[in-house]
Design an enzyme around this catalytic site. Structure first.
Site, PDB file in Angstrom:
ATOM      1  N   SER A  14      -8.026 -18.668 -25.508  1.00  0.00           N
ATOM      2  CA  SER A  14      -7.324 -19.949 -25.397  1.00  0.00           C
ATOM      3  C   SER A  14      -7.437 -20.701 -26.715  1.00  0.00           C
ATOM      4  O   SER A  14      -8.548 -21.053 -27.141  1.00  0.00           O
ATOM      5  CB  SER A  14      -7.938 -20.784 -24.275  1.00  0.00           C
ATOM      6  OG  SER A  14      -7.533 -22.137 -24.390  1.00  0.00           O
ATOM      7  N   ASP A  41      -2.502 -24.235 -24.577  1.00  0.00           N
ATOM      8  CA  ASP A  41      -2.642 -25.287 -23.564  1.00  0.00           C
ATOM      9  C   ASP A  41      -1.870 -26.514 -24.003  1.00  0.00           C
ATOM     10  O   ASP A  41      -2.302 -27.222 -24.911  1.00  0.00           O
ATOM     11  CB  ASP A  41      -4.116 -25.661 -23.399  1.00  0.00           C
ATOM     12  CG  ASP A  41      -4.931 -24.535 -22.794  1.00  0.00           C
ATOM     13  OD1 ASP A  41      -5.972 -24.176 -23.377  1.00  0.00           O
ATOM     14  OD2 ASP A  41      -4.494 -24.010 -21.760  1.00  0.00           O
ATOM     15  N   PHE A 149      -9.611 -30.003 -20.279  1.00  0.00           N
ATOM     16  CA  PHE A 149     -10.632 -29.830 -21.321  1.00  0.00           C
ATOM     17  C   PHE A 149     -11.240 -28.437 -21.273  1.00  0.00           C
ATOM     18  O   PHE A 149     -11.354 -27.842 -20.193  1.00  0.00           O
ATOM     19  CB  PHE A 149     -11.742 -30.865 -21.131  1.00  0.00           C
ATOM     20  CG  PHE A 149     -11.249 -32.280 -21.216  1.00  0.00           C
ATOM     21  CD1 PHE A 149     -10.898 -32.981 -20.063  1.00  0.00           C
ATOM     22  CD2 PHE A 149     -11.083 -32.899 -22.439  1.00  0.00           C
ATOM     23  CE1 PHE A 149     -10.405 -34.277 -20.128  1.00  0.00           C
ATOM     24  CE2 PHE A 149     -10.596 -34.202 -22.527  1.00  0.00           C
ATOM     25  CZ  PHE A 149     -10.244 -34.897 -21.373  1.00  0.00           C
ATOM     26  N   GLY A 150     -11.653 -27.938 -22.432  1.00  0.00           N
ATOM     27  CA  GLY A 150     -12.392 -26.685 -22.494  1.00  0.00           C
ATOM     28  C   GLY A 150     -13.870 -26.953 -22.242  1.00  0.00           C
ATOM     29  O   GLY A 150     -14.285 -28.117 -22.130  1.00  0.00           O
ATOM     30  N   ASP A 178      -8.429 -19.450 -15.323  1.00  0.00           N
ATOM     31  CA  ASP A 178      -8.595 -20.237 -16.541  1.00  0.00           C
ATOM     32  C   ASP A 178      -9.580 -21.370 -16.325  1.00  0.00           C
ATOM     33  O   ASP A 178      -9.372 -22.220 -15.476  1.00  0.00           O
ATOM     34  CB  ASP A 178      -7.213 -20.805 -16.913  1.00  0.00           C
ATOM     35  CG  ASP A 178      -7.206 -21.578 -18.211  1.00  0.00           C
ATOM     36  OD1 ASP A 178      -6.162 -22.165 -18.529  1.00  0.00           O
ATOM     37  OD2 ASP A 178      -8.240 -21.588 -18.903  1.00  0.00           O
ATOM     38  N   GLY A 180     -13.950 -21.924 -17.694  1.00  0.00           N
ATOM     39  CA  GLY A 180     -15.308 -21.454 -17.439  1.00  0.00           C
ATOM     40  C   GLY A 180     -15.421 -19.944 -17.299  1.00  0.00           C
ATOM     41  O   GLY A 180     -16.371 -19.442 -16.686  1.00  0.00           O
TER      42      GLY A 180
HETATM   43  C1  DX5 Z   1      -8.294 -26.325 -19.655  1.00  0.00           C
HETATM   44  C2  DX5 Z   1      -7.511 -25.245 -20.310  1.00  0.00           C
HETATM   45  C3  DX5 Z   1      -8.304 -23.989 -20.575  1.00  0.00           C
HETATM   46  C4  DX5 Z   1      -9.492 -24.187 -21.465  1.00  0.00           C
HETATM   47  C5  DX5 Z   1     -10.430 -23.029 -21.234  1.00  0.00           C
HETATM   48  O1  DX5 Z   1      -7.438 -27.231 -19.085  1.00  0.00           O
HETATM   49  O2  DX5 Z   1      -6.395 -24.908 -19.517  1.00  0.00           O
HETATM   50  O3  DX5 Z   1      -7.469 -22.999 -21.129  1.00  0.00           O
HETATM   51  O4  DX5 Z   1      -9.087 -24.241 -22.772  1.00  0.00           O
HETATM   52  O5  DX5 Z   1     -11.594 -23.273 -21.947  1.00  0.00           O
HETATM   53  P1  DX5 Z   1     -13.004 -22.676 -21.456  1.00  0.00           P
HETATM   54  O6  DX5 Z   1     -12.843 -21.171 -21.420  1.00  0.00           O
HETATM   55  O7  DX5 Z   1     -13.931 -23.143 -22.546  1.00  0.00           O
HETATM   56  O8  DX5 Z   1     -13.303 -23.247 -20.127  1.00  0.00           O
END
Ligand code: DX5
Length: 230
Positions: A14, A41, A149-150, A178, A180
């Site tokens: 991502s 995203d 958020f990631g 998608d 975690g």
């Molecule tokens: C969150 C995004 C994800 C995020 C995943 O809304 O859709 O794609 O970037 O990040 P991680 O893998 O760190 O949870």
């Protein structure tokens, strides 16, 4: 470039977690590590409490990569903006079921525009919401964290949701997860039917991206062996 046919398990980095200052180089690193797809995203600060990037970034990166560009529209008006992402070089576009009145019309528009279509559902959204549109899509995205958020923690209850979606759509449609996703959570979703694994911090949050991707692949193999043994 087309979405890989269902049946293979794909690791999808991502972009949200990558170094925005050198995105083309970041993409080249994961492409060299053998991934086939990359996720963008798109956030509008309205449907989700964050703003990311738009068609100009996708268009700027398109000439630098042969990866499948998987664009997730976390925006309130996907129908209004989808065409711009197709022109920018998206190969696949996913919209959120929570944002559209007529999802079948949007899927039809996306197919007519020459891209594959996906429908996403947030953690609190019931699987029944996609029962009519999912059969017409090439992929269903089960958000395993609240979008925006990631670096968030995987919601364990989403593993059973993957099972429900797999039961609903059968074997021919991809199921993307998608949020975690890591070597620790892969064994929770792959046996339930997930085959498209988006990872941000588990790949771009690591210094060695090739090793990080190999770690996710090994987790997939172990999970599949588990399934076969059962
Ligand atoms: C969150 C995004 C994800 C995020 C995943 O809304 O859709 O794609 O970037 O990040 P991680 O893998 O760190 O949870």
């Amino acid at each position: 470039m087309r979405l890989p046919k269902a049946g293979t398990v794909e690791i999808v980095p991502s972009v949200l977690a990558a170094d925005f200052g050198c995105l083309a180089a970041e993409m080249a690193q994961v492409e060299a590590a053998g991934v086939k797809m990359i996720q963008f995203d798109i956030m509008d600060g309205h449907f989700v409490p964050n703003i990311s990037f738009g068609p100009p970034l996708v268009a700027a990166l398109r000439p630098h990569s042969t990866l499948v560009f998987d664009v997730q529209l976390m925006i309130s008006e996907p129908r209004r903006h989808a065409e711009a992402f197709v022109r920018a070089g998206a190969d696949h576009i996913t919209f959120h079921i929570e944002t559209v009145e007529k999802p079948l019309t949007l899927v039809d528009d996306l197919h007519k525009a020459g891209v594959t279509a996906g429908v996403a559902l947030n953690p609190q959204t019931d699987v029944l919401k996609i029962i009519d549109v999912a059969p017409y899509c090439e992929m269903v995205l089960v958000m395993t964290v609240p979008p925006g958020f990631g670096g968030q923690k995987f919601i364990p209850a989403m593993a059973d949701k993957v099972r429900q979606v797999r039961e609903l759509v059968g074997p021919a449609i991809r199921i993307e997860v998608d949020g975690g996703i890591s070597p620790q959570t892969v064994p929770l979703v792959v046996p339930e039917g997930a085959d498209t694994l988006v990872a941000g911090s588990a790949i771009f949050g690591k210094g060695n991206r090739r090793a990080a991707i190999a770690g996710l692949r090994n987790a997939v193999e172990r999970a599949n062996v588990h399934v076969l043994d059962d």
